[in-house]
Design a protein around this motif. Structure first.
Motif, PDB file in Angstrom:
ATOM      1  N   PRO A 146     -22.026 -27.924   7.703  1.00  0.00           N
ATOM      2  CA  PRO A 146     -20.686 -28.128   7.146  1.00  0.00           C
ATOM      3  C   PRO A 146     -19.630 -27.398   7.966  1.00  0.00           C
ATOM      4  CG  PRO A 146     -21.954 -26.605   5.786  1.00  0.00           C
ATOM      5  CD  PRO A 146     -22.898 -27.172   6.792  1.00  0.00           C
ATOM      6  N   VAL A 147     -18.431 -27.969   8.022  1.00  0.00           N
ATOM      7  CA  VAL A 147     -17.370 -27.402   8.854  1.00  0.00           C
ATOM      8  C   VAL A 147     -16.269 -26.742   8.028  1.00  0.00           C
ATOM      9  CG1 VAL A 147     -17.787 -29.014  10.723  1.00  0.00           C
ATOM     10  CG2 VAL A 147     -16.180 -29.632   8.922  1.00  0.00           C
ATOM     11  N   ALA A 148     -16.196 -26.994   6.751  1.00  0.00           N
ATOM     12  CA  ALA A 148     -15.136 -26.435   5.916  1.00  0.00           C
ATOM     13  C   ALA A 148     -15.310 -24.926   5.767  1.00  0.00           C
ATOM     14  CB  ALA A 148     -15.146 -27.101   4.541  1.00  0.00           C
ATOM     15  N   THR A 149     -14.186 -24.206   5.647  1.00  0.00           N
ATOM     16  CA  THR A 149     -14.259 -22.762   5.468  1.00  0.00           C
ATOM     17  C   THR A 149     -14.599 -22.397   4.033  1.00  0.00           C
ATOM     18  OG1 THR A 149     -11.864 -22.717   5.094  1.00  0.00           O
ATOM     19  CG2 THR A 149     -12.639 -22.304   7.335  1.00  0.00           C
ATOM     20  N   SER A 150     -14.190 -23.197   3.071  1.00  0.00           N
ATOM     21  CA  SER A 150     -14.487 -22.948   1.668  1.00  0.00           C
ATOM     22  C   SER A 150     -15.890 -23.450   1.327  1.00  0.00           C
ATOM     23  CB  SER A 150     -13.459 -23.660   0.778  1.00  0.00           C
ATOM     24  OG  SER A 150     -13.937 -23.797  -0.544  1.00  0.00           O
ATOM     25  N   SER A 151     -16.677 -22.602   0.680  1.00  0.00           N
ATOM     26  CA  SER A 151     -18.037 -23.012   0.300  1.00  0.00           C
ATOM     27  C   SER A 151     -18.009 -24.150  -0.709  1.00  0.00           C
ATOM     28  CB  SER A 151     -18.798 -21.815  -0.280  1.00  0.00           C
ATOM     29  OG  SER A 151     -19.022 -20.830   0.718  1.00  0.00           O
ATOM     30  N   LEU A 152     -17.028 -24.135  -1.608  1.00  0.00           N
ATOM     31  CA  LEU A 152     -16.934 -25.212  -2.591  1.00  0.00           C
ATOM     32  C   LEU A 152     -16.563 -26.525  -1.911  1.00  0.00           C
ATOM     33  CD1 LEU A 152     -17.276 -25.879  -5.513  1.00  0.00           C
ATOM     34  CD2 LEU A 152     -14.937 -25.109  -5.960  1.00  0.00           C
ATOM     35  N   GLN A 153     -15.712 -26.481  -0.891  1.00  0.00           N
ATOM     36  CA  GLN A 153     -15.401 -27.687  -0.137  1.00  0.00           C
ATOM     37  C   GLN A 153     -16.640 -28.205   0.573  1.00  0.00           C
ATOM     38  OE1 GLN A 153     -12.072 -29.384   0.284  1.00  0.00           O
ATOM     39  NE2 GLN A 153     -13.691 -30.871   0.728  1.00  0.00           N
ATOM     40  N   ARG A 154     -17.501 -27.320   1.003  1.00  0.00           N
ATOM     41  CA  ARG A 154     -18.743 -27.742   1.660  1.00  0.00           C
ATOM     42  C   ARG A 154     -19.642 -28.517   0.702  1.00  0.00           C
ATOM     43  NH1 ARG A 154     -20.463 -22.364   5.236  1.00  0.00           N
ATOM     44  NH2 ARG A 154     -18.544 -22.258   6.452  1.00  0.00           N
ATOM     45  N   GLN A 173     -31.143 -26.967  -3.521  1.00  0.00           N
ATOM     46  CA  GLN A 173     -31.155 -25.599  -3.006  1.00  0.00           C
ATOM     47  C   GLN A 173     -29.911 -25.308  -2.178  1.00  0.00           C
ATOM     48  OE1 GLN A 173     -34.909 -25.273  -0.961  1.00  0.00           O
ATOM     49  NE2 GLN A 173     -36.024 -24.792  -2.835  1.00  0.00           N
ATOM     50  N   GLN A 174     -29.484 -26.292  -1.396  1.00  0.00           N
ATOM     51  CA  GLN A 174     -28.287 -26.098  -0.585  1.00  0.00           C
ATOM     52  C   GLN A 174     -27.048 -25.973  -1.475  1.00  0.00           C
ATOM     53  OE1 GLN A 174     -27.736 -29.010   2.487  1.00  0.00           O
ATOM     54  NE2 GLN A 174     -26.187 -27.797   3.546  1.00  0.00           N
ATOM     55  N   PHE A 175     -26.964 -26.806  -2.512  1.00  0.00           N
ATOM     56  CA  PHE A 175     -25.858 -26.695  -3.456  1.00  0.00           C
ATOM     57  C   PHE A 175     -25.842 -25.301  -4.096  1.00  0.00           C
ATOM     58  CE2 PHE A 175     -25.882 -31.516  -4.306  1.00  0.00           C
ATOM     59  CZ  PHE A 175     -24.894 -31.716  -3.363  1.00  0.00           C
ATOM     60  N   SER A 176     -27.003 -24.848  -4.542  1.00  0.00           N
ATOM     61  CA  SER A 176     -27.089 -23.550  -5.211  1.00  0.00           C
ATOM     62  C   SER A 176     -26.639 -22.422  -4.292  1.00  0.00           C
ATOM     63  CB  SER A 176     -28.523 -23.292  -5.690  1.00  0.00           C
ATOM     64  OG  SER A 176     -28.912 -24.238  -6.663  1.00  0.00           O
ATOM     65  N   ALA A 177     -27.102 -22.475  -3.036  1.00  0.00           N
ATOM     66  CA  ALA A 177     -26.748 -21.416  -2.083  1.00  0.00           C
ATOM     67  C   ALA A 177     -25.245 -21.404  -1.803  1.00  0.00           C
ATOM     68  CB  ALA A 177     -27.526 -21.607  -0.781  1.00  0.00           C
ATOM     69  N   LEU A 178     -24.673 -22.594  -1.624  1.00  0.00           N
ATOM     70  CA  LEU A 178     -23.241 -22.674  -1.347  1.00  0.00           C
ATOM     71  C   LEU A 178     -22.409 -22.240  -2.553  1.00  0.00           C
ATOM     72  CD1 LEU A 178     -23.060 -26.008   0.677  1.00  0.00           C
ATOM     73  CD2 LEU A 178     -22.516 -23.718   1.530  1.00  0.00           C
ATOM     74  N   LEU A 179     -22.846 -22.624  -3.737  1.00  0.00           N
ATOM     75  CA  LEU A 179     -22.114 -22.223  -4.947  1.00  0.00           C
ATOM     76  C   LEU A 179     -22.230 -20.716  -5.180  1.00  0.00           C
ATOM     77  CD1 LEU A 179     -23.056 -25.208  -7.274  1.00  0.00           C
ATOM     78  CD2 LEU A 179     -20.744 -24.623  -6.482  1.00  0.00           C
ATOM     79  N   GLN A 180     -23.375 -20.145  -4.820  1.00  0.00           N
ATOM     80  CA  GLN A 180     -23.524 -18.692  -4.927  1.00  0.00           C
ATOM     81  C   GLN A 180     -22.545 -17.991  -3.987  1.00  0.00           C
ATOM     82  OE1 GLN A 180     -25.591 -16.916  -7.065  1.00  0.00           O
ATOM     83  NE2 GLN A 180     -24.396 -15.169  -6.305  1.00  0.00           N
ATOM     84  N   THR A 181     -22.433 -18.515  -2.766  1.00  0.00           N
ATOM     85  CA  THR A 181     -21.471 -17.963  -1.811  1.00  0.00           C
ATOM     86  C   THR A 181     -20.048 -18.135  -2.317  1.00  0.00           C
ATOM     87  OG1 THR A 181     -22.967 -18.491   0.021  1.00  0.00           O
ATOM     88  CG2 THR A 181     -20.671 -18.063   0.583  1.00  0.00           C
ATOM     89  N   ALA A 182     -19.767 -19.294  -2.911  1.00  0.00           N
ATOM     90  CA  ALA A 182     -18.435 -19.544  -3.467  1.00  0.00           C
ATOM     91  C   ALA A 182     -18.116 -18.550  -4.580  1.00  0.00           C
ATOM     92  CB  ALA A 182     -18.351 -20.973  -3.997  1.00  0.00           C
ATOM     93  N   GLN A 183     -19.103 -18.271  -5.408  1.00  0.00           N
ATOM     94  CA  GLN A 183     -18.904 -17.319  -6.500  1.00  0.00           C
ATOM     95  C   GLN A 183     -18.605 -15.922  -5.947  1.00  0.00           C
ATOM     96  OE1 GLN A 183     -22.312 -16.084  -9.089  1.00  0.00           O
ATOM     97  NE2 GLN A 183     -21.103 -17.083 -10.708  1.00  0.00           N
ATOM     98  N   GLU A 184     -19.358 -15.521  -4.929  1.00  0.00           N
ATOM     99  CA  GLU A 184     -19.152 -14.199  -4.329  1.00  0.00           C
ATOM    100  C   GLU A 184     -17.798 -14.097  -3.644  1.00  0.00           C
ATOM    101  OE1 GLU A 184     -22.528 -13.936  -1.799  1.00  0.00           O
ATOM    102  OE2 GLU A 184     -23.948 -13.611  -3.448  1.00  0.00           O
ATOM    103  N   ALA A 185     -17.270 -15.244  -3.179  1.00  0.00           N
ATOM    104  CA  ALA A 185     -15.965 -15.251  -2.517  1.00  0.00           C
ATOM    105  C   ALA A 185     -14.809 -15.409  -3.505  1.00  0.00           C
ATOM    106  CB  ALA A 185     -15.925 -16.387  -1.495  1.00  0.00           C
ATOM    107  N   GLY A 186     -15.117 -15.479  -4.790  1.00  0.00           N
ATOM    108  CA  GLY A 186     -14.072 -15.602  -5.801  1.00  0.00           C
ATOM    109  C   GLY A 186     -13.512 -17.003  -5.934  1.00  0.00           C
ATOM    110  N   GLU A 187     -14.285 -18.027  -5.522  1.00  0.00           N
ATOM    111  CA  GLU A 187     -13.806 -19.405  -5.599  1.00  0.00           C
ATOM    112  C   GLU A 187     -14.054 -20.045  -6.958  1.00  0.00           C
ATOM    113  OE1 GLU A 187     -15.359 -21.793  -2.442  1.00  0.00           O
ATOM    114  OE2 GLU A 187     -14.848 -20.347  -0.875  1.00  0.00           O
TER     115      GLU A 187
END
Length: 226
Positions: free
Chosen positions: A71-79, A123-137
């Motif tokens: 993925p190229v987006a900077t936001s994990s949720l956008q990814r 699994q990829q969704f979960s990992a990205l959403l976890q990163t999004a949560q940690e980033a305050g998204e």
């Protein structure tokens, strides 16, 4: 080297032929003889690459991994959003992915441990959403696993309805509508307005992929010249 390349082409022909059969006839309705006829290979060639029909089905299901460039987006949720758009576009044209969907959702004797969540990159969704949560998204109280499950289930249902009603021609629109509806309950307000959920998002992704492939080919040619 020539023998290795020929083996790769033969394996690809078998997977493509099997995908056509699985998509049109289902797992139970497809025999190895059907696959042989479609692929135009010998039984020996088929069993050289795959010991069973189940192994061929596994290769079809695993094909989705090849469809997801980094993925190229900077936001994990956008990814996360971008993955669903990429899969939606691929489902419109990619026979192997269409077959993988049928293999995943049909009740058959095909049991290899692969589930619908695996198919839609749970699994990829979960990992990205976890990163999004940690980033305050994400909004406070949003459960990462529950949200990943919701996205997987919604996307699976969307593609099935789209297939039955419009042969998946409206997939991108349906995915866009899902995100417009779901995001207010997931994303923080400050991020919400910056997320791109329009159906044309996939055009931007394809342009980015094409540019990246062009750079990659240029790099390979430079290596050869050097």
């Amino acid at each position: 080297m020539a023998r290795q390349e020929r083996a790769v082409r033969t394996r690809s022909r078998i997977v493509q032929a099997a995908a056509q059969a699985f998509r049109d006839q289902g797992y139970e309705g497809t025999s190895t003889t059907d696959i042989l006829k479609r692929a135009e290979v010998t039984r020996g060639a088929l069993y050289f690459h795959f010991p069973s029909k189940e192994a061929i089905a596994d290769a079809v299901v695993e094909h989705q991994i090849e469809l997801l460039p980094p993925p190229v987006a900077t936001s994990s949720l956008q990814r996360v959003i971008d993955i669903t758009f990429r899969l939606a576009r691929a489902l419109q044209d990619d026979i192997v992915l269409q077959a993988a969907v049928r293999l995943a959702v049909e009740e058959t004797s095909y049991h290899s441990g692969r589930t619908v969540p695996d198919l839609w990159s749970f699994q990829q969704f979960s990992a990205l959403l976890q990163t999004a949560q940690e980033a305050g998204e994400l909004l406070p109280g949003v459960d990462v696993e529950d949200t990943a499950t919701m996205v997987v289930g919604a996307f699976t249902g969307i593609q099935l309805v789209s297939q039955l009603s419009h042969s998946r021609r409206d997939m991108l629109h349906r995915v866009s509508v899902f995100w417009q509806t779901a995001l207010p309950g997931i994303a923080v307000p400050g991020l919400l307005m910056r997320l791109d959920v329009g159906a044309r998002r996939v055009d931007e992704l394809e342009r980015t992929d094409a540019a990246e492939q062009g750079r990659s080919r240029s790099g390979d040619e430079s290596d050869v010249v050097g």
